[in-house]
Every structure is written in C-alpha cells, then in structure tokens.
Design a protein around this motif. Structure first.
Motif, mmCIF file in Angstrom:
data_model
loop_
_atom_site.group_PDB
_atom_site.id
_atom_site.type_symbol
_atom_site.label_atom_id
_atom_site.label_comp_id
_atom_site.label_asym_id
_atom_site.label_seq_id
_atom_site.Cartn_x
_atom_site.Cartn_y
_atom_site.Cartn_z
ATOM 1 N N LEU A 105 0.833 -1.200 0.000
ATOM 2 C CA LEU A 105 0.000 0.000 0.000
ATOM 3 C C LEU A 105 0.871 1.255 0.000
ATOM 4 C CD1 LEU A 105 -2.851 1.171 0.084
ATOM 5 C CD2 LEU A 105 -2.765 1.019 2.572
ATOM 6 N N SER A 106 1.918 1.259 0.821
ATOM 7 C CA SER A 106 2.837 2.386 0.877
ATOM 8 C C SER A 106 3.551 2.583 -0.460
ATOM 9 C CB SER A 106 3.865 2.163 1.987
ATOM 10 O OG SER A 106 4.861 3.159 1.966
ATOM 11 N N LYS A 108 2.485 1.630 -3.430
ATOM 12 C CA LYS A 108 1.508 2.094 -4.412
ATOM 13 C C LYS A 108 1.289 3.600 -4.281
ATOM 14 C CE LYS A 108 -1.220 -2.074 -5.270
ATOM 15 N NZ LYS A 108 -2.547 -2.705 -5.134
ATOM 16 N N THR A 109 1.240 4.069 -3.046
ATOM 17 C CA THR A 109 1.084 5.505 -2.804
ATOM 18 C C THR A 109 2.294 6.257 -3.355
ATOM 19 O OG1 THR A 109 -0.192 5.039 -0.809
ATOM 20 C CG2 THR A 109 0.706 7.262 -1.029
ATOM 21 N N GLN A 110 3.484 5.754 -3.071
ATOM 22 C CA GLN A 110 4.709 6.383 -3.567
ATOM 23 C C GLN A 110 4.746 6.376 -5.099
ATOM 24 O OE1 GLN A 110 8.275 4.771 -1.710
ATOM 25 N NE2 GLN A 110 7.195 4.607 0.255
ATOM 26 N N GLY A 112 2.168 6.369 -7.087
ATOM 27 C CA GLY A 112 1.196 7.356 -7.545
ATOM 28 C C GLY A 112 1.773 8.759 -7.517
ATOM 29 N N VAL A 113 2.478 9.095 -6.441
ATOM 30 C CA VAL A 113 3.122 10.412 -6.325
ATOM 31 C C VAL A 113 4.178 10.563 -7.412
ATOM 32 C CG1 VAL A 113 4.608 11.842 -4.847
ATOM 33 C CG2 VAL A 113 2.653 10.612 -3.848
#
Length: 121
Positions: A105-106, A108-110, A112-113
């Motif tokens: 999850l972390s 995927k967030t990174q 996306g950024v």
C-alpha cells in the motif's frame, strides 16, 4: 456401571475416522511396504496390522507413525474438528502477510506520487 460402559462404546456422528483405516490407507497411498514401516517403528508387522484394526490409537503411536511415514496424523485429525485453530507458524505468517500488505500500500502511494510528478499515465 454396565450402562456407562455401553454408552462409551456407542458411536457418535462427530466421532473421528477409524484411525487404523486411516493409517493403512495413508501407507498404501505412499506405496510404502508395511514391513519397512514396522521396522522404522521398531515393531513387528503383525503389530502394525493390529494397529490397522483399531478404531483409535494412543497419541504416542500416532506420533511415531506420523514420523515414520512422514504424514501428520495429528494435524489431519485436528483439521477435522469443528474448532478454529492457528498454529504459531500460521500466526507468524499472517503477521508477515499483514506487514507485506502495508508495504505494498505504501509503495503504491509512492508510485502514484512519482507518476504525478513525472506526468505519467
């Protein structure tokens, strides 16, 4: 006293499998020779044949049979119970899985950024 004895001998729908049959079946499934299994156990072939006739066996015998033929009879029977249970290894693996899911999850967030910064997609 006789009534208690008879009640104890009565079969119940929740009783486990005939253990001797299970042991015999697993030995056949693995194409093992009864003579070799008996030797590993340090017993005679006739004693092993007597085990096959028993509807239940002592825990120590099941333990030794499990080791001799590399099949966990105790776990197999435990899985037949209608009781939830997790081994310590399963608990550790579930905790590890939870950690990996959080890491994904972390990441995927990174990602996306990163894609937003570089106008990707």
């Amino acid at each position: 006293m006789e009534k208690i004895k008879k009640k104890f001998l009565q079969q119940d729908d929740t009783d486990p499998l005939h253990i001797g049959n299970l042991v015999h079946w697993e030995i056949k499934q693995q194409n093992l020779k009864k003579k070799d299994v008996a030797e590993k156990l340090g017993i005679g072939p006739t004693t092993l044949n007597q085990y096959f006739k028993q509807s239940s066996l002592q825990t120590t015998i099941l333990w030794r049979l499990s080791r001799a033929i590399n099949f966990n009879f105790l776990m197999y029977l435990g899985q037949k119970l209608d009781v939830d249970f997790e081994t310590e290894k399963e608990k550790a693996l579930l905790e590890q899985l939870k950690g990996k899911e959080e890491e994904i999850l972390s990441l995927k967030t990174q990602l996306g950024v990163y894609k937003k910064i570089h106008n990707i997609e």
